[in-house]
Design an enzyme around this catalytic site. Structure first.
Site, mmCIF file in Angstrom:
data_model
loop_
_atom_site.group_PDB
_atom_site.id
_atom_site.type_symbol
_atom_site.label_atom_id
_atom_site.label_comp_id
_atom_site.label_asym_id
_atom_site.label_seq_id
_atom_site.Cartn_x
_atom_site.Cartn_y
_atom_site.Cartn_z
ATOM 1 N N PRO A 10 -4.665 -24.068 80.735
ATOM 2 C CA PRO A 10 -4.869 -22.747 81.328
ATOM 3 C C PRO A 10 -5.743 -21.811 80.504
ATOM 4 C CG PRO A 10 -2.603 -23.034 80.563
ATOM 5 C CD PRO A 10 -3.246 -24.380 80.541
ATOM 6 N N ASN A 11 -6.563 -21.094 81.230
ATOM 7 C CA ASN A 11 -7.463 -20.053 80.702
ATOM 8 C C ASN A 11 -8.667 -20.611 79.949
ATOM 9 O OD1 ASN A 11 -5.925 -17.759 81.648
ATOM 10 N ND2 ASN A 11 -4.410 -18.333 80.113
ATOM 11 N N ARG A 18 -13.566 -15.226 77.395
ATOM 12 C CA ARG A 18 -12.221 -14.927 76.899
ATOM 13 C C ARG A 18 -12.208 -14.702 75.377
ATOM 14 N NH1 ARG A 18 -7.624 -19.604 76.240
ATOM 15 N NH2 ARG A 18 -5.896 -18.202 75.809
ATOM 16 N N TYR A 23 -12.267 -17.422 70.473
ATOM 17 C CA TYR A 23 -12.650 -18.690 71.109
ATOM 18 C C TYR A 23 -14.164 -18.936 71.179
ATOM 19 C CZ TYR A 23 -7.733 -18.650 72.418
ATOM 20 O OH TYR A 23 -6.362 -18.614 72.363
ATOM 21 N N ASN A 73 -6.387 -30.334 75.172
ATOM 22 C CA ASN A 73 -6.095 -28.964 74.740
ATOM 23 C C ASN A 73 -5.239 -28.370 75.854
ATOM 24 O OD1 ASN A 73 -5.920 -26.323 73.983
ATOM 25 N ND2 ASN A 73 -8.110 -26.074 73.537
ATOM 26 N N ALA A 76 -1.800 -22.821 76.390
ATOM 27 C CA ALA A 76 -0.455 -22.248 76.205
ATOM 28 C C ALA A 76 0.661 -23.239 76.551
ATOM 29 C CB ALA A 76 -0.321 -20.981 77.035
ATOM 30 N N GLU A 97 -4.728 -34.102 70.106
ATOM 31 C CA GLU A 97 -4.503 -32.702 70.481
ATOM 32 C C GLU A 97 -5.581 -31.852 69.817
ATOM 33 O OE1 GLU A 97 -0.871 -31.307 68.694
ATOM 34 O OE2 GLU A 97 -0.882 -29.422 69.821
ATOM 35 N N HIS A 99 -7.087 -27.804 69.392
ATOM 36 C CA HIS A 99 -7.057 -26.355 69.625
ATOM 37 C C HIS A 99 -8.296 -25.746 69.002
ATOM 38 C CE1 HIS A 99 -3.067 -26.596 71.199
ATOM 39 N NE2 HIS A 99 -2.744 -27.357 70.175
ATOM 40 N N ARG A 106 -1.881 -17.976 63.637
ATOM 41 C CA ARG A 106 -1.741 -16.923 64.653
ATOM 42 C C ARG A 106 -0.253 -16.554 64.844
ATOM 43 N NH1 ARG A 106 -5.227 -18.496 69.731
ATOM 44 N NH2 ARG A 106 -4.775 -16.305 70.240
HETATM 45 C C1 DQA Z 1 -5.470 -22.792 72.307
HETATM 46 C C2 DQA Z 1 -4.357 -22.106 71.490
HETATM 47 C C3 DQA Z 1 -3.183 -21.760 72.372
HETATM 48 O O1 DQA Z 1 -2.152 -21.148 71.608
HETATM 49 C C4 DQA Z 1 -3.611 -20.783 73.444
HETATM 50 O O2 DQA Z 1 -2.537 -20.494 74.313
HETATM 51 C C5 DQA Z 1 -4.812 -21.246 74.201
HETATM 52 C C6 DQA Z 1 -5.881 -21.940 73.489
HETATM 53 C C7 DQA Z 1 -6.725 -23.050 71.476
HETATM 54 O O3 DQA Z 1 -7.557 -23.847 71.919
HETATM 55 O O4 DQA Z 1 -6.903 -22.453 70.399
HETATM 56 O O5 DQA Z 1 -4.947 -20.966 75.386
HETATM 57 O O6 DQA Z 1 -4.987 -24.033 72.762
#
Ligand code: DQA
Length: 144
Positions: A10-11, A18, A23, A73, A76, A97, A99, A106
């Site tokens: 998501p997002n 964003r 990011y 990835n 959240a 995984e 990020h 964070r």
């Molecule tokens: C994320 C880190 C997560 O905590 C966050 O909710 C994201 C992006 C990252 O790529 O840094 O949406 O996965």
């Protein structure tokens, strides 16, 4: 040909817009083109969804279509989704995984990952380059 699925949660469709200080300013489609050029010998498939169940369905589909490796990835959902973790156990496809941000630097709630233990390893905080490094590692891993 080795096939690797990159799955963004998501997002992450809003990359570039964003929170650019966290990011970055590049959108993922643009970065994906660079990855496909760099790894022309790899079939890189890409899926993004804001919906947990769609991510589960896609991971199951990776099993059906005999995808060799997954880069996930889960955004959240990383911190909440036992269902995504279970789907990785179910399909047994090597998964890394990724990020973009350094989740350990964070908020407290980002320090826990439900999916890490189902993955070969995790990359966090190296920006979009994390995806490239994950492909390089998977290619080595899949040789063995
Ligand atoms: C994320 C880190 C997560 O905590 C966050 O909710 C994201 C992006 C990252 O790529 O840094 O949406 O996965």
């Amino acid at each position: 040909m080795i096939s690797i699925a990159i799955i963004n949660g998501p997002n992450l469709n809003l990359l570039g817009i964003r929170e650019p200080d966290i990011y970055g300013t590049q959108n993922f489609e643009n970065y994906l083109e660079q990855l496909r050029t760099k790894f022309s010998e790899v079939d890189i498939i890409f899926f993004q969804s804001n919906i947990e169940g769609e991510i589960l369905n896609y991971i199951q589909q990776c099993y059906a279509s005999k995808i060799n490796g997954i880069i996930l990835n889960a955004a959240a959902y990383t911190h909440t989704s036992i269902a995504i973790a279970d789907s990785l156990s179910a399909v047994q496809i090597p998964c890394i995984e990724v990020h973009i941000s350094n989740v350990l630097a964070r908020e407290m709630y980002r320090k826990e990952s439900k999916i890490s233990e189902k993955c070969i390893g995790s990359i966090s905080g190296l920006g979009l380059m994390g995806y490239q490094l994950a492909i390089e590692y998977l290619l080595e891993h899949l040789k063995n």
